[in-house]
Design a protein around this motif. Sequence first.
Motif, PDB file in Angstrom:
ATOM      1  N   LYS A 252       0.832  -1.206   0.000  1.00  0.00           N
ATOM      2  CA  LYS A 252       0.000   0.000   0.000  1.00  0.00           C
ATOM      3  C   LYS A 252       0.868   1.258   0.000  1.00  0.00           C
ATOM      4  O   LYS A 252       0.578   2.224  -0.725  1.00  0.00           O
ATOM      5  N   ILE A 256       0.917   4.235  -2.817  1.00  0.00           N
ATOM      6  CA  ILE A 256       0.714   5.654  -2.482  1.00  0.00           C
ATOM      7  C   ILE A 256       1.905   6.497  -2.937  1.00  0.00           C
ATOM      8  O   ILE A 256       1.739   7.598  -3.483  1.00  0.00           O
ATOM      9  N   CYS A 282      -2.130  12.337   0.368  1.00  0.00           N
ATOM     10  CA  CYS A 282      -2.420  11.096  -0.370  1.00  0.00           C
ATOM     11  C   CYS A 282      -2.793   9.964   0.594  1.00  0.00           C
ATOM     12  O   CYS A 282      -3.735   9.195   0.338  1.00  0.00           O
ATOM     13  N   TYR A 286      -6.393   8.056   1.001  1.00  0.00           N
ATOM     14  CA  TYR A 286      -6.510   6.596   0.972  1.00  0.00           C
ATOM     15  C   TYR A 286      -7.311   6.108   2.186  1.00  0.00           C
ATOM     16  O   TYR A 286      -8.197   5.254   2.048  1.00  0.00           O
ATOM     17  N   LYS A 290     -11.152   3.837   2.513  1.00  0.00           N
ATOM     18  CA  LYS A 290     -11.225   2.466   3.038  1.00  0.00           C
ATOM     19  C   LYS A 290     -12.615   2.163   3.604  1.00  0.00           C
ATOM     20  O   LYS A 290     -13.272   3.035   4.152  1.00  0.00           O
TER      21      LYS A 290
END
Length: 290
Positions: A252, A256, A282, A286, A290
Amino acid sequence: MEKLVSPKVTKEIVERYGFKFSKSLGQNFLIDENILYKIIDGAEISKEDGVIEIGPGIGTLTQVLAERAGKVVAVEIDKNLLPILEETLREADNVEVIHQDVLKLDLHGLIRDKFEGKPVKVIANLPYYVTTPIIMKFLEERIPVSSMVVMIQKEVADRMQAKPGTKDYGALSVAVQYYCEPRMITKVPKSVFIPQPKVESTVIQLKVLENPKVKVKDERLLFDIVRAAFGKRRKTLLNALSSSNLGLDKEKIKEILSKSNIQEERRGETLTIEEFAYLADCIFAYRGQK
């Protein structure tokens, strides 16, 4: 009012009161008039200004501040210095001495109650062991001061004004430059203090910005990322962030960083404040998805 800024006068008053320098409080008294006036001039103080002085000692700097400023509140932690300050500042009717630890003070309340709307500046000869906590208290708590002129350990001053890609650039550089515009006023040799410290000093001005240097959606997240990036300086950004407490796995973080156009093999010390801010936004975005 006898001027204190000389070895002879300082030693006389210290001996007369039987004052013992405290190593634990990092006490070193300035005895050089040239440096004294560089501090005062660098702070750009006028009668329109209020001043918070942290650590007045025996009142050497305080005497001159009283002549230049509208009002001075001197915060001294050592009760043994209070009778000395009572003598050395007896003719200064615009000075108030507060016996307190500045880290425990309600600074918003102090400014509201003592300065009646005047612009407020901070001047301090800071013990090296509390330099960063005191400066960050003023910045993080958004204490309404326009500038801070502080005498600090040279190495710390170097870190505060360091640029990306240099050995001194780190989390403190990012934090200070997020809130302030730092400017070096003068270097200070060990010989201008009694007792002499073991390190060289620097007087630095931190001009507090009206708004932080960059806008971010989550300030705490920004500084979590900064601390993670510099916590293990030799690690790449990918490895440093994925082994931190950000709660994101390596894949992840990789994704990113790619979206942020920041190469994963870079190290924290190469990122500008703007790049840290963009990366923080950023990660914030994210988390929101979620």
